[in-house]
Design a protein around this motif. Structure first.
Motif, mmCIF file in Angstrom:
data_model
loop_
_atom_site.group_PDB
_atom_site.id
_atom_site.type_symbol
_atom_site.label_atom_id
_atom_site.label_comp_id
_atom_site.label_asym_id
_atom_site.label_seq_id
_atom_site.Cartn_x
_atom_site.Cartn_y
_atom_site.Cartn_z
ATOM 1 N N HIS A 491 0.819 -1.223 0.000
ATOM 2 C CA HIS A 491 0.000 0.000 0.000
ATOM 3 C C HIS A 491 0.851 1.269 0.000
ATOM 4 O O HIS A 491 0.420 2.306 -0.521
ATOM 5 C CB HIS A 491 -0.933 -0.004 1.205
ATOM 6 N N GLY A 492 2.022 1.194 0.652
ATOM 7 C CA GLY A 492 2.871 2.368 0.670
ATOM 8 C C GLY A 492 2.436 3.367 1.706
ATOM 9 O O GLY A 492 1.231 3.568 1.906
ATOM 10 N N ALA A 493 3.393 4.008 2.250
ATOM 11 C CA ALA A 493 3.091 4.950 3.323
ATOM 12 C C ALA A 493 2.340 6.170 2.782
ATOM 13 O O ALA A 493 1.476 6.733 3.470
ATOM 14 C CB ALA A 493 4.389 5.369 4.009
ATOM 15 N N ALA A 494 2.676 6.492 1.508
ATOM 16 C CA ALA A 494 2.046 7.703 0.982
ATOM 17 C C ALA A 494 0.594 7.497 0.625
ATOM 18 O O ALA A 494 -0.200 8.449 0.574
ATOM 19 C CB ALA A 494 2.831 8.181 -0.252
ATOM 20 N N GLN A 495 0.260 6.245 0.304
ATOM 21 C CA GLN A 495 -1.083 5.959 -0.162
ATOM 22 C C GLN A 495 -2.011 5.524 0.956
ATOM 23 O O GLN A 495 -3.138 5.116 0.694
ATOM 24 C CB GLN A 495 -1.040 4.878 -1.248
ATOM 25 N N PHE A 496 -1.511 5.492 2.166
ATOM 26 C CA PHE A 496 -2.385 5.033 3.251
ATOM 27 C C PHE A 496 -3.586 5.978 3.379
ATOM 28 O O PHE A 496 -3.428 7.210 3.479
ATOM 29 C CB PHE A 496 -1.631 5.020 4.573
ATOM 30 N N SER A 497 -4.680 5.358 3.314
ATOM 31 C CA SER A 497 -5.923 6.095 3.585
ATOM 32 C C SER A 497 -6.474 5.645 4.917
ATOM 33 O O SER A 497 -5.950 4.724 5.553
ATOM 34 C CB SER A 497 -6.936 5.840 2.460
ATOM 35 N N GLU A 498 -7.503 6.274 5.277
ATOM 36 C CA GLU A 498 -8.131 5.889 6.535
ATOM 37 C C GLU A 498 -8.627 4.465 6.467
ATOM 38 O O GLU A 498 -8.525 3.715 7.431
ATOM 39 C CB GLU A 498 -9.288 6.848 6.851
#
Length: 710
Positions: A491-498
């Protein structure tokens, strides 16, 4: 008839000593030569200390008043005739001749008839005058006018005494001469005692030992009869002095009879009379015992009987042996004759039949001194006789040796050939036995090593299985953790959503990430414990075998026992309880591998004995006790097994002896153990009873004087 040449020499020696030694002494010490001595012969015996009721008046021609065994007596006597007969108006001394009286209180009556005390004396009062006179004394001045004296007497001994009155100057002269006689006598007897005592240690002949004690105690007996031992030797102890009168006589009698039996060989020459001599010893001892028990009358009676038996038995036995031609008996007869003459003169003078104008005990002193001197000469002569007999015996032995020497030389030639042949056979046999023994010892070592290897394999297998069983859950937990990591990556840290974060949180909750981390920690800890246990087992193996230590070193015995127990843990299967009672013991110098082999064999035997009787012994246990004993330690290995019968106990250390079935034991284990302990300078003991267990007790010195070999 008695051989005259045999008796002539001791008789001449005795007469020479008498003529040139003792008769001049007697002439010089004639006590009454220049002094008038008034001997009281009439006594009034009263009923009590008031001296009012007269029981009877006794006239004693010999001057001796005998009131028998009584605790107290009250007597009176006149002394007015002394000044009338002597014509001397100077101060006088009244002497009551019995040194054993505890208290003698003298009185006179004044003009009104009242008693006036004159003097107190006796053993209860100790030294009451400047002269330490053994006999109670009453000093009267030249102006006292005393004509009659009354005595109150307390005594634990028979009340037998005589009273003499002499001028004070005469008393002093008599006292110093009497003291000189006693001191000369003591000096002679003590010198003879030392002379024979030294000879005893040089020759190691029991005859001298008994004779030393006879001289010592016959001298002590005479000084006690005269009362001087009370001041000289017994520290003025009243009870000890009273017992000494019978005690010294009894001991001297026992020693004298024992000496005579050895000196004259009565058991060989006169066996029947020897039995009577032994009976005489019993009578003397009985007299002493009755005196200690307080039976005065019986003790004095037995002493008189013993003395009479001694006179008769000594004379008759010595005469009979002298007739056989045994030379020492002649000396004994002459010595005994002097003693008998002295005793006879003493008795006659004491009873008033004769008056030799000297101290009453001088004949006895002369007799005992002459007897001691002659018997000392006899013992010295015995040395010469023994020396001559020994020389003759040696000559006879030399002759026999020369005759046998030729025979021995002839036999040696034939024997040497046989010995050489037999020696070769024995050497071959010894080599074979040594090889066999080496093989058996190696077999025993290999058996112990196999048992050791099996124990190690079993113990190492457990921690390995423990580690293996933890590998699967560890992999599973690691896999779960990797899934979480992978999810984070995808998922990647930048793409983390709620929603993503929520999804990841749910994932962590599903796999219980916190619990997994704790489990990983526990599993790693278990693996670490298993690894430590493996190290401990290897360390125990190294301590037990000590393969790298072949010399004597200081060793902790407790480490050796603990390592042995670790290696034998699998053999006990957790069913045998081990009790350790370790004491404070120092490091011990020993061959560690050998000592551990001792522990292994003994504990293994205990385990086998307990396992074979598990049904009848539900609580098997082995107790190991160590303790320090200053220069050595002890190790006790005790089990509560079936024990051993006495027949088995006597043979357990024999090589090849075993109670195990065929194929299960070589019978060398305990034999090797015993040899190891013996080579270390220690001991190995076994205590056992059937049904009560077995205890092996090992002692080891803390320091080894020499290095032990393998």
């Amino acid at each position: 008839m008695m051989n005259l040449p045999t008796i002539r020499e001791p008789l001449i020696i005795g007469l020479v000593i008498t003529l040139f030694v003792f008769l001049p002494i007697y002439g010089f010490l004639n006590l009454n030569e220049d002094q008038f001595v008034y001997e009281v012969q009439t006594f009034d015996v009263f009923e009590d200390g008031e001296f009012e009721i007269l029981q009877y008046t006794q006239v004693t021609p010999s001057g001796v008043l005998d009131l028998g065994v009584a605790n107290e007596a009250y007597v009176g006597f006149d002394i007015a005739n002394f000044k009338t007969l002597s014509g001397d108006n100077s101060a006088v001394v009244v002497e009551v001749k019995n040194p054993t009286f505890r208290e003698v209180v003298s009185y006179q009556k004044d003009e009104s008839g009242m008693l006036v005390e004159l003097n107190k004396s006796g053993t209860n009062w100790g030294k009451t005058d400047l002269f330490a006179s053994p006999n109670p004394l009453i000093f009267l001045g030249d102006d006292t006018g005393v004509e009659k004296i009354y005595l109150s007497i307390l005594s634990n001994e028979p009340i037998v005494f005589e009273v003499s009155v002499v001028s004070e100057d005469g008393f002093h002269a008599m006292y110093y001469k009497k003291a000189l006689i006693v001191n000369v006598y003591i000096g002679i007897m003590f010198a003879l005692f030392l002379y024979n005592f030294i000879l005893y240690f040089l020759i190691k002949d029991r005859t001298y030992f008994y004779y030393c004690f006879y001289i010592l105690f016959i001298a002590l007996a005479q000084t006690s009869l005269m009362g001087y031992s009370y001041y000289y030797f017994l520290g003025m102890n009243v009870k000890l002095y009273e017992v000494s009168i019978i005690g010294f006589s009894a001991i001297s009698g026992v020693a004298g009879i024992s000496f005579m039996r050895l000196f004259l060989k009565t058991k060989y020459y006169t066996p029947i009379l020897d039995k009577f001599l032994q009976l005489n010893i019993v009578v003397y001892l009985a007299a002493f015992v009755f005196r200690l028990l307080g039976s005065l009358s019986i003790s004095y009676t037995l002493t008189d009987i013993s003395g009479l038996m001694v006179i008769l038995l000594f004379g008759f036995t010595a005469t009979k042996i002298a007739r056989i031609g045994y030379r020492p008996a002649a000396y004994f007869i002459i010595g005994w004759l002097f003693f008998f003459i002295g005793l006879l003169i003493f008795i006659l003078q004491s009873n008033g039949f004769i008056n030799v104008t000297m101290v009453a005990n001088f004949p006895m002193l002369l007799g005992t001194a002459m007897e001691a001197i002659l018997l000392s000469l006899a013992l010295a002569d015995k040395i010469n006789v023994l020396k001559k007999e020994k020389e003759e015996e040696q000559m006879e032995r030399l002759r026999m040796l020369k005759e046998n020497e030729k025979l021995i030389l002839d036999q040696n030639e034939s024997l040497e050939a046989k010995v050489r042949a037999r020696t070769e056979e024995l050497e071959n046999t010894l080599v074979n036995l040594q090889n066999t023994q080496t093989q058996l010892v190696n077999q025993e070592k290999m058996a112990s090593l196999g048992q050791l290897t099996a124990g190690i394999a079993h113990e190492i297998n457990n921690p390995i299985n423990f580690v293996s069983s933890n590998i699967s859950p560890l992999k599973r937990d690691i896999k779960d953790l990797l899934e979480v990591v992978q999810s984070y990556r995808d998922h990647g840290a930048a793409q983390f959503s709620e929603a993503t974060k929520k999804e990841l949180n749910e994932l962590e909750e599903d796999i219980e990430l916190d619990y997994v981390l704790q489990e990983i920690d526990q599993l790693l800890r278990g693996m670490e414990d298993g690894a430590k246990r493996t190290v401990e087992i290897v360390k125990g193996l190294r301590l037990f075998s000590r393969v790298d230590e072949q010399d004597v070193k200081k060793v902790d015995i407790h480490d050796g026992i603990n390592s042995t127990l670790v290696l034998l843990n699998s053999s006990m299967s957790g069913k045998i309880k081990i009790i350790k009672e370790y004491g404070e013991i120092p490091m011990v110098e020993c061959l560690a591998g050998k000592i551990n082999q001792v522990f292994m064999n003994i504990i293994t035997n205990a385990i086998h004995a307990l396992q074979d009787h598990m049904p009848s012994n539900p609580d098997p246990e082995i107790k190991i006790i160590t303790s320090n004993h200053y220069d050595y330690i002890s190790i006790e290995i005790k089990d509560n097994g079936p024990g051993m019968p006495e027949s088995v106990k006597q043979r357990i250390f024999e090589p090849f002896f075993t109670t195990k079935a065929v194929g299960k034991g070589t019978g060398l284990g305990l034999s090797i153990v015993y040899t190891i302990i013996e080579n270390h300078g220690g001991t190995l003991e076994v205590e056992t009873l059937e049904g009560q267990g077995t205890s092996f007790i090992i002692t080891l010195p803390i320091y080894q004087n020499t290095i032990q070999n393998e």
